[in-house]
Design a protein around this motif. Sequence first.
Motif, PDB file in Angstrom:
ATOM      1  N   ALA A 142      39.590  39.800  33.237  1.00 54.21           N
ATOM      2  CA  ALA A 142      40.332  40.533  34.988  1.00 54.21           C
ATOM      3  C   ALA A 142      40.115  39.110  35.529  1.00 54.21           C
ATOM      4  O   ALA A 142      41.434  39.240  36.476  1.00 54.21           O
ATOM      5  N   ASN A 143      39.240  37.908  35.652  1.00 54.68           N
ATOM      6  CA  ASN A 143      39.373  37.119  36.611  1.00 54.68           C
ATOM      7  C   ASN A 143      40.817  36.840  36.086  1.00 54.68           C
ATOM      8  O   ASN A 143      41.405  35.343  37.104  1.00 54.68           O
ATOM      9  N   ILE A 144      41.307  35.959  34.544  1.00 51.72           N
ATOM     10  CA  ILE A 144      41.772  35.236  34.131  1.00 51.72           C
ATOM     11  C   ILE A 144      42.892  35.941  34.378  1.00 51.72           C
ATOM     12  O   ILE A 144      44.617  35.518  34.944  1.00 51.72           O
ATOM     13  N   ARG A 145      43.625  37.316  34.744  1.00 54.61           N
ATOM     14  CA  ARG A 145      44.786  37.900  34.819  1.00 54.61           C
ATOM     15  C   ARG A 145      44.976  37.518  36.001  1.00 54.61           C
ATOM     16  O   ARG A 145      46.231  37.968  36.772  1.00 54.61           O
ATOM     17  N   ARG A 146      43.779  37.869  36.812  1.00 52.68           N
ATOM     18  CA  ARG A 146      44.179  38.039  38.119  1.00 52.68           C
ATOM     19  C   ARG A 146      44.458  36.824  38.851  1.00 52.68           C
ATOM     20  O   ARG A 146      45.756  35.828  39.870  1.00 52.68           O
ATOM     21  N   SER A 147      43.854  35.290  38.461  1.00 52.51           N
ATOM     22  CA  SER A 147      44.327  34.170  38.366  1.00 52.51           C
ATOM     23  C   SER A 147      45.885  33.341  38.128  1.00 52.51           C
ATOM     24  O   SER A 147      46.711  32.877  39.013  1.00 52.51           O
ATOM     25  N   SER A 148      45.933  34.292  36.683  1.00 46.94           N
ATOM     26  CA  SER A 148      47.818  33.898  36.329  1.00 46.94           C
ATOM     27  C   SER A 148      48.796  34.813  37.277  1.00 46.94           C
ATOM     28  O   SER A 148      49.504  34.348  36.948  1.00 46.94           O
ATOM     29  N   ALA A 149      48.131  35.744  37.594  1.00 49.22           N
ATOM     30  CA  ALA A 149      49.156  36.888  38.547  1.00 49.22           C
ATOM     31  C   ALA A 149      49.055  35.417  40.025  1.00 49.22           C
ATOM     32  O   ALA A 149      50.494  34.890  40.282  1.00 49.22           O
ATOM     33  N   ALA A 150      48.778  35.031  40.782  1.00 46.62           N
ATOM     34  CA  ALA A 150      48.227  33.934  41.794  1.00 46.62           C
ATOM     35  C   ALA A 150      49.455  32.850  41.349  1.00 46.62           C
ATOM     36  O   ALA A 150      50.565  32.893  41.927  1.00 46.62           O
ATOM     37  N   ARG A 151      49.295  32.213  39.672  1.00 46.04           N
ATOM     38  CA  ARG A 151      49.694  31.450  39.632  1.00 46.04           C
ATOM     39  C   ARG A 151      51.509  31.426  39.485  1.00 46.04           C
ATOM     40  O   ARG A 151      51.437  30.306  39.511  1.00 46.04           O
ATOM     41  N   GLY A 152      51.004  32.514  39.132  1.00 41.80           N
ATOM     42  CA  GLY A 152      53.276  33.194  38.571  1.00 41.80           C
ATOM     43  C   GLY A 152      53.891  33.010  39.819  1.00 41.80           C
ATOM     44  O   GLY A 152      54.779  33.051  39.948  1.00 41.80           O
ATOM     45  N   ARG A 153      52.952  33.909  40.257  1.00 40.10           N
ATOM     46  CA  ARG A 153      53.019  33.894  41.825  1.00 40.10           C
ATOM     47  C   ARG A 153      53.444  32.816  42.704  1.00 40.10           C
ATOM     48  O   ARG A 153      54.809  32.318  43.074  1.00 40.10           O
TER      49      ARG A 153
END
Length: 95
Positions: free
Chosen positions: A53-64
């Motif tokens: 879940a933490n990786i997904r949140r981080s990846s989504a933030a980097r994607g934005r």
Amino acid sequence: MPISSLWAANKAQAWLYTTLRDHDSTDAVLPEMQTRTELYDSIGHFDFEALVANIRRSSAARGRIAARIYTRFLRHPRSSTWRLNAPLPDLCAMT
């Protein structure tokens, strides 16, 4: 010995299948079986879920952030060069 655990597991499976064949149910072996909670605790399942879940949140933030940076640039139609289309934002403020 690594193979010893396999032999133990095979014997447990044979017991389970014999009980299932003889009684049409696994009810007799349920007290000896590992619960889902015990399994998840032993393999750290909930810690792994939290990590994912933490990786997904981080990846989504980097994607934005990447999408915002990308939209600030415009590719020239006849070359492989990029030119700045708008001022770059403060990257720290984008998270």
